[in-house]
Design a protein around this motif. Structure first.
Motif, PDB file in Angstrom:
ATOM      1  N   VAL A 131       0.850  -1.190   0.000  1.00 33.37           N
ATOM      2  CA  VAL A 131       0.000   0.000   0.000  1.00 33.37           C
ATOM      3  C   VAL A 131       0.887   1.242   0.000  1.00 33.37           C
ATOM      4  O   VAL A 131       1.796   1.375   0.825  1.00 33.37           O
ATOM      5  N   GLN A 132       0.625   2.129  -0.934  1.00 32.42           N
ATOM      6  CA  GLN A 132       1.461   3.315  -1.036  1.00 32.42           C
ATOM      7  C   GLN A 132       1.165   4.296   0.097  1.00 32.42           C
ATOM      8  O   GLN A 132       0.119   4.242   0.737  1.00 32.42           O
ATOM      9  N   THR A 133       2.132   5.174   0.347  1.00 27.84           N
ATOM     10  CA  THR A 133       1.938   6.233   1.339  1.00 27.84           C
ATOM     11  C   THR A 133       2.029   7.581   0.651  1.00 27.84           C
ATOM     12  O   THR A 133       2.618   7.711  -0.424  1.00 27.84           O
ATOM     13  N   ALA A 134       1.440   8.559   1.288  1.00 30.93           N
ATOM     14  CA  ALA A 134       1.477   9.926   0.776  1.00 30.93           C
ATOM     15  C   ALA A 134       2.018  10.834   1.862  1.00 30.93           C
ATOM     16  O   ALA A 134       1.757  10.629   3.047  1.00 30.93           O
ATOM     17  N   THR A 135       2.780  11.825   1.455  1.00 32.38           N
ATOM     18  CA  THR A 135       3.267  12.836   2.391  1.00 32.38           C
ATOM     19  C   THR A 135       2.292  14.006   2.363  1.00 32.38           C
ATOM     20  O   THR A 135       2.090  14.628   1.327  1.00 32.38           O
ATOM     21  N   CYS A 136       1.696  14.262   3.506  1.00 31.44           N
ATOM     22  CA  CYS A 136       0.615  15.239   3.588  1.00 31.44           C
ATOM     23  C   CYS A 136       1.098  16.490   4.330  1.00 31.44           C
ATOM     24  O   CYS A 136       1.967  16.405   5.198  1.00 31.44           O
ATOM     25  N   PRO A 137       0.535  17.638   4.029  1.00 34.27           N
ATOM     26  CA  PRO A 137       0.928  18.870   4.717  1.00 34.27           C
ATOM     27  C   PRO A 137       0.554  18.839   6.195  1.00 34.27           C
ATOM     28  O   PRO A 137      -0.274  18.031   6.632  1.00 34.27           O
ATOM     29  N   ASP A 138       1.143  19.735   6.953  1.00 32.85           N
ATOM     30  CA  ASP A 138       0.935  19.725   8.395  1.00 32.85           C
ATOM     31  C   ASP A 138      -0.489  20.084   8.786  1.00 32.85           C
ATOM     32  O   ASP A 138      -0.898  19.910   9.928  1.00 32.85           O
ATOM     33  N   THR A 139      -1.267  20.595   7.848  1.00 31.60           N
ATOM     34  CA  THR A 139      -2.668  20.910   8.136  1.00 31.60           C
ATOM     35  C   THR A 139      -3.553  19.672   8.039  1.00 31.60           C
ATOM     36  O   THR A 139      -4.756  19.750   8.278  1.00 31.60           O
ATOM     37  N   SER A 140      -2.960  18.540   7.676  1.00 29.72           N
ATOM     38  CA  SER A 140      -3.740  17.333   7.410  1.00 29.72           C
ATOM     39  C   SER A 140      -3.725  16.359   8.573  1.00 29.72           C
ATOM     40  O   SER A 140      -2.890  16.437   9.474  1.00 29.72           O
ATOM     41  N   LYS A 141      -4.653  15.412   8.495  1.00 30.79           N
ATOM     42  CA  LYS A 141      -4.649  14.212   9.321  1.00 30.79           C
ATOM     43  C   LYS A 141      -4.794  13.019   8.396  1.00 30.79           C
ATOM     44  O   LYS A 141      -5.228  13.146   7.255  1.00 30.79           O
ATOM     45  N   CYS A 142      -4.413  11.857   8.897  1.00 29.57           N
ATOM     46  CA  CYS A 142      -4.666  10.621   8.155  1.00 29.57           C
ATOM     47  C   CYS A 142      -6.096  10.170   8.433  1.00 29.57           C
ATOM     48  O   CYS A 142      -6.614  10.366   9.534  1.00 29.57           O
ATOM     49  N   TYR A 143      -6.731   9.561   7.435  1.00 29.94           N
ATOM     50  CA  TYR A 143      -8.089   9.076   7.666  1.00 29.94           C
ATOM     51  C   TYR A 143      -8.288   7.728   7.002  1.00 29.94           C
ATOM     52  O   TYR A 143      -7.597   7.354   6.048  1.00 29.94           O
TER      53      TYR A 143
END
Length: 337
Positions: A55-67
Motif C-alpha cells: 500500500v502506497q503512502t502519501a506525504t501530507c501537509p501539516d494541516t492534514s490528518k490521516c483518515y
C-alpha cells in the motif's frame, strides 16, 4: 551568542510548523473485486499494517490528518479509502476531520460507514471495525426463524442446496436481503401485494458470465412489459451489494432502504416502503451478459405474506402459483402465461 540562539529557535519553530505527516493512501470499492464484496486479501482493506505492505503512502501537509473510511453491509466490506484529510479543505462538506468521525459499521450486523482520523505517521492502518468482517459471500439458513426471516424451497433446505432461497433482516432503515438458488444465470425475488405479477419491486441476483461478476439490480415490473431497471444503485435504495457464482449456485446480499423514495429513480420513484406485508415471488433463469432470459416455469410464490420486520420462517409455495400472469423478469415484450 544570544542572537544565534534566537535564530536556531526560530528555525526549529519554522520546521515544526511545516512538518509533514505520512499516511497510507489507497482506494478500492466493490467494482474492483472479482466477487461482489472486497476480499480480505485486498491490500487497501486488510494489509495497510503489514510490514511488507504494498500500500502506497502519501506525504501530507501539516494541516492534514490521516483518515480511513470503510463501508460495510452485513459484515462485508464494499468500499475502503485511506489518505490525507486537509482540515482546511472543505471536503464532503466538512472541513474538520474529527467532526467526520463515525463508527456506523459497529455492532453485530456491522452495517454502515466507519470514518476515523488520526495525526501520527501511517496511523490510518487497520482499526477495530475490521474485526469480524467476512471474506466472500456466504448465504446461509442459519438463524432462519430466529434472527432473520426466510423463504426456502424445498422446505427446510439450506444453501447451496436450495432451488430458491431468500432471507430478510431489518437493521435501522435497511432490510438486509439474501438471495440464492441453483441457477446458471440469475435468481430474483419480487415483492408483491398479491400472488400475481404486476406493480412489483424486484431484486435480481445476476451472474454476468461475460465479466465473471455477480451483482444485484433493482427493478420494477408491471407484469405486462420488460421490467425497468434502476441504473443509479449508488444513489438509489440499494446501498451495497455482494454476489458470487460458485458451482451452479448464484448468491447475493443487498441492503435495501425501506423508505427511500426519489423522483428520479426507477418508475418515477414508485417503490414499496417494505413496512407493509407482501408476498414473495421468486424466479430463476439463464443470462446473456447481465441480460435475463425468460424464466418459463421456474418460479414460486410464498404461501402467505411476510412482514420484513419479523423473523418469520416460510416454507412451501402457494397452491395458486400456477398463474396466468406471473411474468417475472421476461426479456421480451409482454408475455402472459
Amino acid at each position: 551568542m544570544k542572537t544565534l540562539a534566537i535564530v536556531v529557535l526560530l528555525s526549529f519553530a519554522a520546521y515544526a510548523a511545516g512538518a509533514n505527516i505520512n499516511c497510507f493512501q489507497c482506494k478500492t470499492n466493490v467494482v474492483d473485486s472479482v466477487v461482489g464484496g472486497i476480499t480480505m486479501s485486498n491490500p487497501c482493506l486488510a494489509m495497510a499494517n503489514d510490514a511488507n505492505t504494498t500500500v502506497q503512502t502519501a506525504t501530507c501537509p501539516d494541516t492534514s490528518k490521516c483518515y480511513t473510511k470503510i463501508r460495510t453491509v452485513a459484515q462485508y466490506a464494499f468500499s475502503v479509502e485511506r489518505g490525507c484529510w486537509d482540515n482546511y479543505d472543505d471536503k464532503d462538506g466538512a472541513a474538520n476531520c474529527d467532526a467526520k468521525e463515525d463508527s456506523g459499521c459497529n455492532g453485530i450486523l456491522k452495517t454502515g460507514t466507519c470514518f476515523k482520523c488520526c495525526n501520527t505517521d501511517k496511523c490510518n492502518k487497520n482499526f477495530a471495525q475490521l474485526d469480524g468482517l467476512l471474506d466472500a459471500v456466504q448465504v446461509t439458513s442459519s438463524g432462519c426463524g430466529s434472527t432473520k426471516g426466510c423463504f426456502q424451497i424445498p422446505a427446510w433446505c439450506a444453501p447451496p442446496s436450495c432451488d430458491y432461497f431468500s432471507s430478510w433482516q431489518t437493521s435501522g432503515d435497511n432490510v438486509l436481503f439474501e438471495i440464492s438458488g441453483r441457477s446458471d444465470g440469475y435468481v430474483a425475488v419480487g415483492v408483491s401485494h398479491d400472488e400475481l405479477m404486476g406493480l412489483d419491486d424486484i431484486y435480481e441476483c445476476v451472474y454476468d458470465s461475460a465479466r465473471g461478476i455477480t451483482t444485484v439490480f433493482s427493478s420494477w415490473s408491471t407484469g405486462k412489459s420488460m421490467p425497468e431497471r434502476d441504473s443509479t444503485l449508488s444513489e438509489g435504495r440499494i446501498s451495497a451489494v455482494a454476489g458470487s457464482y460458485v458451482e451452479g449456485v448464484v448468491s447475493c446480499k443487498a441492503a435495501v432502504n425501506m423508505r427511500k423514495r426519489q423522483a428520479d429513480l426507477v418508475n418515477s420513484g414508485r417503490i414499496y416502503d417494505l413496512i407493509s406485508e407482501f408476498y414473495l415471488l421468486m424466479s430463476k433463469g439463464s443470462t446473456t451478459g447481465n441480460t435475463l432470459a425468460y424464466h418459463a416455469s421456474n418460479r414460486v410464490v410464498s404461501p402467505s405474506t411476510v412482514d420484513f420486520q419479523r423473523n418469520t420462517l416460510v416454507n412451501g409455495v402457494s397452491s395458486s402459483h400456477v398463474m396466468s400472469v406471473l411474468a417475472l423478469l421476461p426479456v421480451a415484450m409482454a408475455m402472459l402465461l
